[in-house]
Design a protein around this motif. Sequence first.
Motif, PDB file in Angstrom:
ATOM      1  N   GLU A  69     -48.881 -41.870  59.734  1.00  0.00           N
ATOM      2  CA  GLU A  69     -49.307 -42.491  60.998  1.00  0.00           C
ATOM      3  C   GLU A  69     -48.772 -41.704  62.195  1.00  0.00           C
ATOM      4  O   GLU A  69     -49.408 -41.652  63.242  1.00  0.00           O
ATOM      5  N   VAL A  70     -47.622 -41.041  62.053  1.00  0.00           N
ATOM      6  CA  VAL A  70     -47.058 -40.251  63.160  1.00  0.00           C
ATOM      7  C   VAL A  70     -47.980 -39.086  63.536  1.00  0.00           C
ATOM      8  O   VAL A  70     -47.981 -38.667  64.688  1.00  0.00           O
ATOM      9  N   HIS A  71     -48.794 -38.615  62.600  1.00  0.00           N
ATOM     10  CA  HIS A  71     -49.760 -37.556  62.904  1.00  0.00           C
ATOM     11  C   HIS A  71     -51.052 -38.133  63.488  1.00  0.00           C
ATOM     12  O   HIS A  71     -51.741 -37.469  64.260  1.00  0.00           O
ATOM     13  N   LEU A  76     -55.401 -40.089  67.828  1.00  0.00           N
ATOM     14  CA  LEU A  76     -56.092 -41.237  68.420  1.00  0.00           C
ATOM     15  C   LEU A  76     -56.076 -41.180  69.939  1.00  0.00           C
ATOM     16  O   LEU A  76     -57.073 -41.500  70.594  1.00  0.00           O
ATOM     17  N   VAL A  77     -54.950 -40.764  70.509  1.00  0.00           N
ATOM     18  CA  VAL A  77     -54.834 -40.649  71.966  1.00  0.00           C
ATOM     19  C   VAL A  77     -55.838 -39.625  72.480  1.00  0.00           C
ATOM     20  O   VAL A  77     -56.587 -39.884  73.432  1.00  0.00           O
ATOM     21  N   LYS A  78     -55.881 -38.473  71.839  1.00  0.00           N
ATOM     22  CA  LYS A  78     -56.810 -37.424  72.259  1.00  0.00           C
ATOM     23  C   LYS A  78     -58.261 -37.851  72.038  1.00  0.00           C
ATOM     24  O   LYS A  78     -59.138 -37.563  72.862  1.00  0.00           O
ATOM     25  N   PRO A  87     -65.789 -47.083  71.475  1.00  0.00           N
ATOM     26  CA  PRO A  87     -64.677 -47.885  70.941  1.00  0.00           C
ATOM     27  C   PRO A  87     -64.134 -47.279  69.646  1.00  0.00           C
ATOM     28  O   PRO A  87     -64.896 -46.782  68.821  1.00  0.00           O
ATOM     29  N   ILE A  88     -62.815 -47.327  69.503  1.00  0.00           N
ATOM     30  CA  ILE A  88     -62.155 -46.819  68.308  1.00  0.00           C
ATOM     31  C   ILE A  88     -61.511 -48.005  67.595  1.00  0.00           C
ATOM     32  O   ILE A  88     -60.716 -48.736  68.176  1.00  0.00           O
TER      33      ILE A  88
END
Length: 136
Positions: A69-71, A76-78, A87-88
Amino acid sequence: MGKILAIDYGVKRIGLAVTDDMQMIAFGLTTVATAEIFTYLADYIPKENVETIVVGEPKQMNNTASESEVHIVPFLVKLAEKFPTVPIKRHDERFTSKMAFQTMLDSGLKKKQRKNKALIDEISATIILQSYLSIA
C-alpha cells in the motif's frame, strides 16, 4: 454510460481490465510497465470514455493494509491529479493473484504460459473488476 477501468498496481507492471459500455462484463485489457502507465492512461481514458477507475486495495488477512500500500498511495495521488474528473474507487484484491493463477490452470495454459507474470496481472485486474461489478 462510460466504462470502468480496473488497475492491479505493481511496482514493475500494472494489470488493466475494463468493462463493456453497459458495465456488465469485465475484460482483460493489457499490462503496462509502471513507468509508462500515465502515458498509456492519458491516451486510453478519454478515447474509451472511462467514467470510473477501480484500483485494487491489497489487505492482509486481519483486514489491515498490506506493505505494498505504501507504493500505491503515491500512485493514487498522481492518478487523481492527472484525471481529476474521474472518480477513483478502491476494491479489496486479496487472493486475486492466486485466483488468476488458478484461472490459468483451469483454462489449460501450458507451464511456460503460466509463468507469464504480465498475464497474471491482467487476469488479476479482471478479477478485481468483476468482483467490484458484483457488489456495485
